[in-house]
Design a protein around this motif. Structure first.
Motif, mmCIF file in Angstrom:
data_model
loop_
_atom_site.group_PDB
_atom_site.id
_atom_site.type_symbol
_atom_site.label_atom_id
_atom_site.label_comp_id
_atom_site.label_asym_id
_atom_site.label_seq_id
_atom_site.Cartn_x
_atom_site.Cartn_y
_atom_site.Cartn_z
ATOM 1 N N GLY A 65 -10.776 0.611 -13.063
ATOM 2 C CA GLY A 65 -9.965 -0.578 -12.838
ATOM 3 C C GLY A 65 -10.020 -0.990 -11.377
ATOM 4 N N GLY A 66 -9.341 -2.073 -11.033
ATOM 5 C CA GLY A 66 -9.404 -2.668 -9.702
ATOM 6 C C GLY A 66 -9.214 -1.744 -8.515
ATOM 7 N N PRO A 67 -8.041 -1.099 -8.363
ATOM 8 C CA PRO A 67 -7.815 -0.264 -7.182
ATOM 9 C C PRO A 67 -8.757 0.936 -7.105
ATOM 10 C CG PRO A 67 -5.733 -0.788 -8.248
ATOM 11 C CD PRO A 67 -6.818 -1.260 -9.153
ATOM 12 N N VAL A 68 -9.008 1.595 -8.231
ATOM 13 C CA VAL A 68 -9.893 2.759 -8.251
ATOM 14 C C VAL A 68 -11.323 2.320 -7.939
ATOM 15 C CG1 VAL A 68 -10.753 4.700 -9.619
ATOM 16 C CG2 VAL A 68 -8.430 3.902 -9.946
ATOM 17 N N ARG A 69 -11.741 1.211 -8.506
ATOM 18 C CA ARG A 69 -13.088 0.682 -8.277
ATOM 19 C C ARG A 69 -13.300 0.388 -6.797
ATOM 20 N NH1 ARG A 69 -17.106 -1.874 -11.173
ATOM 21 N NH2 ARG A 69 -15.919 -1.631 -13.083
ATOM 22 N N SER A 70 -12.304 -0.206 -6.143
ATOM 23 C CA SER A 70 -12.427 -0.517 -4.717
ATOM 24 C C SER A 70 -12.699 0.738 -3.899
ATOM 25 C CB SER A 70 -11.145 -1.174 -4.204
ATOM 26 O OG SER A 70 -10.976 -2.434 -4.788
ATOM 27 N N VAL A 71 -11.948 1.811 -4.178
ATOM 28 C CA VAL A 71 -12.107 3.053 -3.429
ATOM 29 C C VAL A 71 -13.484 3.666 -3.691
ATOM 30 C CG1 VAL A 71 -11.229 5.397 -3.109
ATOM 31 C CG2 VAL A 71 -9.627 3.508 -3.389
ATOM 32 N N LEU A 72 -13.874 3.744 -4.963
ATOM 33 C CA LEU A 72 -15.136 4.404 -5.316
ATOM 34 C C LEU A 72 -16.354 3.641 -4.802
ATOM 35 C CD1 LEU A 72 -14.314 5.610 -8.938
ATOM 36 C CD2 LEU A 72 -14.331 6.948 -6.842
ATOM 37 N N GLU A 73 -16.331 2.317 -4.891
ATOM 38 C CA GLU A 73 -17.467 1.528 -4.407
ATOM 39 C C GLU A 73 -17.561 1.572 -2.886
ATOM 40 O OE1 GLU A 73 -17.055 -2.325 -6.224
ATOM 41 O OE2 GLU A 73 -18.086 -1.658 -8.049
ATOM 42 N N ALA A 74 -16.418 1.582 -2.208
ATOM 43 C CA ALA A 74 -16.442 1.681 -0.746
ATOM 44 C C ALA A 74 -16.988 3.040 -0.310
ATOM 45 C CB ALA A 74 -15.042 1.463 -0.175
ATOM 46 N N ALA A 75 -16.707 4.073 -1.094
ATOM 47 C CA ALA A 75 -17.194 5.419 -0.769
ATOM 48 C C ALA A 75 -18.691 5.556 -1.039
ATOM 49 C CB ALA A 75 -16.431 6.460 -1.570
ATOM 50 N N GLY A 76 -19.221 4.768 -1.964
ATOM 51 C CA GLY A 76 -20.653 4.817 -2.242
ATOM 52 C C GLY A 76 -21.016 5.408 -3.592
ATOM 53 N N THR A 99 -13.584 6.817 -14.951
ATOM 54 C CA THR A 99 -12.222 7.031 -14.472
ATOM 55 C C THR A 99 -11.219 6.589 -15.514
ATOM 56 O OG1 THR A 99 -11.931 4.847 -13.488
ATOM 57 C CG2 THR A 99 -12.957 6.537 -12.110
ATOM 58 N N LYS A 100 -10.008 7.090 -15.361
ATOM 59 C CA LYS A 100 -8.909 6.670 -16.224
ATOM 60 C C LYS A 100 -7.625 6.800 -15.437
ATOM 61 C CE LYS A 100 -6.815 5.826 -20.184
ATOM 62 N NZ LYS A 100 -6.775 4.447 -20.646
ATOM 63 N N CYS A 101 -6.818 5.746 -15.411
ATOM 64 C CA CYS A 101 -5.509 5.807 -14.770
ATOM 65 C C CYS A 101 -4.508 6.344 -15.784
ATOM 66 C CB CYS A 101 -5.061 4.428 -14.302
ATOM 67 S SG CYS A 101 -5.901 3.868 -12.841
ATOM 68 N N LEU A 102 -3.827 7.406 -15.408
ATOM 69 C CA LEU A 102 -2.822 8.017 -16.272
ATOM 70 C C LEU A 102 -1.470 7.839 -15.601
ATOM 71 C CD1 LEU A 102 -4.840 11.306 -16.600
ATOM 72 C CD2 LEU A 102 -4.800 9.485 -18.281
ATOM 73 N N GLY A 103 -0.451 7.533 -16.360
ATOM 74 C CA GLY A 103 0.870 7.332 -15.758
ATOM 75 C C GLY A 103 0.960 5.942 -15.147
ATOM 76 N N SER A 104 1.523 5.865 -13.962
ATOM 77 C CA SER A 104 1.765 4.583 -13.304
ATOM 78 C C SER A 104 0.462 3.879 -12.933
ATOM 79 C CB SER A 104 2.583 4.823 -12.035
ATOM 80 O OG SER A 104 2.618 3.651 -11.253
ATOM 81 N N ASN A 105 0.461 2.564 -13.004
ATOM 82 C CA ASN A 105 -0.707 1.805 -12.555
ATOM 83 C C ASN A 105 -0.362 0.935 -11.345
ATOM 84 O OD1 ASN A 105 0.836 -0.087 -13.816
ATOM 85 N ND2 ASN A 105 -0.739 -0.849 -15.190
ATOM 86 N N ALA A 131 -0.688 -0.339 -7.895
ATOM 87 C CA ALA A 131 -1.940 -0.374 -7.112
ATOM 88 C C ALA A 131 -1.911 0.565 -5.905
ATOM 89 C CB ALA A 131 -2.229 -1.794 -6.654
ATOM 90 N N THR A 132 -0.817 0.591 -5.181
ATOM 91 C CA THR A 132 -0.723 1.430 -3.989
ATOM 92 C C THR A 132 -0.840 2.907 -4.350
ATOM 93 O OG1 THR A 132 0.715 -0.211 -2.979
ATOM 94 C CG2 THR A 132 0.680 1.962 -1.964
ATOM 95 N N ASN A 133 -0.069 3.347 -5.340
ATOM 96 C CA ASN A 133 -0.087 4.751 -5.732
ATOM 97 C C ASN A 133 -1.422 5.147 -6.366
ATOM 98 O OD1 ASN A 133 2.467 5.196 -4.756
ATOM 99 N ND2 ASN A 133 3.465 4.839 -6.712
ATOM 100 N N VAL A 134 -2.070 4.213 -7.070
ATOM 101 C CA VAL A 134 -3.375 4.506 -7.672
ATOM 102 C C VAL A 134 -4.422 4.720 -6.572
ATOM 103 C CG1 VAL A 134 -5.240 3.512 -9.054
ATOM 104 C CG2 VAL A 134 -2.916 3.414 -9.892
ATOM 105 N N VAL A 135 -4.384 3.927 -5.514
ATOM 106 C CA VAL A 135 -5.316 4.105 -4.395
ATOM 107 C C VAL A 135 -5.100 5.466 -3.750
ATOM 108 C CG1 VAL A 135 -5.880 3.311 -2.063
ATOM 109 C CG2 VAL A 135 -5.672 1.663 -3.907
ATOM 110 N N TRP A 136 -3.828 5.834 -3.494
ATOM 111 C CA TRP A 136 -3.542 7.138 -2.880
ATOM 112 C C TRP A 136 -3.968 8.277 -3.803
ATOM 113 C CZ3 TRP A 136 -3.657 5.056 1.287
ATOM 114 C CH2 TRP A 136 -2.704 4.216 1.842
ATOM 115 N N ALA A 137 -3.731 8.134 -5.115
ATOM 116 C CA ALA A 137 -4.118 9.181 -6.064
ATOM 117 C C ALA A 137 -5.638 9.352 -6.099
ATOM 118 C CB ALA A 137 -3.588 8.845 -7.456
ATOM 119 N N THR A 138 -6.370 8.252 -6.049
ATOM 120 C CA THR A 138 -7.831 8.317 -6.039
ATOM 121 C C THR A 138 -8.320 9.033 -4.785
ATOM 122 O OG1 THR A 138 -7.878 6.203 -7.223
ATOM 123 C CG2 THR A 138 -9.937 6.947 -6.251
#
Length: 180
Positions: free
Chosen positions: A122-133, A139-145, A147-154
């Motif tokens: 999804g959006g926030p996870v994709r941003s982190v993973l693509e920026a990392a290379g 991926t799968k978001c479990l629990g809260s979605n 955006a801020t907490n999903v970025v930190w969890a990733t």
């Protein structure tokens, strides 16, 4: 000759517009929040932005910036994200092993994927993973979605990743001993 009325010749006509500064980093604004504070005269608005910055080669960072204007909040977030970048392991364009990153109520499952799968996120996870290379990750978001907490969890999940070589060195074994 045929000059427009009121237009003067001078240095302005000779100037060329400057090209925007090319950054060697991948910068992505994940989310912008508008926050209001109730004061005597009404509401006072400010903005917070969460941004992700990476080099596409195994370094990534994320941060939040807060300001009274959106562009200033974005600038602060990107600046802080650059300062807080971490190294993450990339093995054949994917993550080394399956892991769940946790932050507050958000949990993010990161799984290795075969070549050609792409980044399934999804959006926030994709941003982190693509920026990392990363190029191939499930991926799968479990629990809260949120955006801020999903970025930190990733990011927390990526921090916990270990290469086989690192694990072998820590245990004092050969890589072949661990893989068998």
């Amino acid at each position: 000759m045929g000059q427009a009325p009121g237009r003067r010749e001078g240095r302005r006509s000779e100037r060329r517009p400057r090209a925007p500064r090319e950054s060697e980093f991948i910068e992505d604004v994940v989310k912008i929040y508008r926050v209001s504070k109730v004061v005597k005269g009404g509401r006072r608005f400010s903005f917070s932005a969460i941004a992700v910055v990476g080099d596409g080669k195994g370094k990534v960072g994320a941060a939040m910036g807060k300001a009274s204007e959106v562009p200033e909040a974005i600038r602060k977030a990107i600046e802080r994200a650059r300062k807080g970048m971490i190294d993450v392991p990339i093995v054949n364009t994917t993550v080394p092993h399956e892991i769940i990153g946790r932050s507050d109520a958000a949990r993010v499952l990161l799984k290795p994927a075969s070549l050609g799968t792409g980044v399934v996120a999804g959006g926030p996870v994709r941003s982190v993973l693509e920026a990392a290379g990363y190029k191939n990750v499930l991926t799968k978001c479990l629990g809260s979605n949120n955006a801020t907490n999903v970025v930190w969890a990733t990011l927390k999940g990526l921090k916990q990743m270990r290469r086989v070589e690192d694990v072998a060195a820590a245990r004092g074994l050969e890589v072949s001993d661990i893989l068998s």
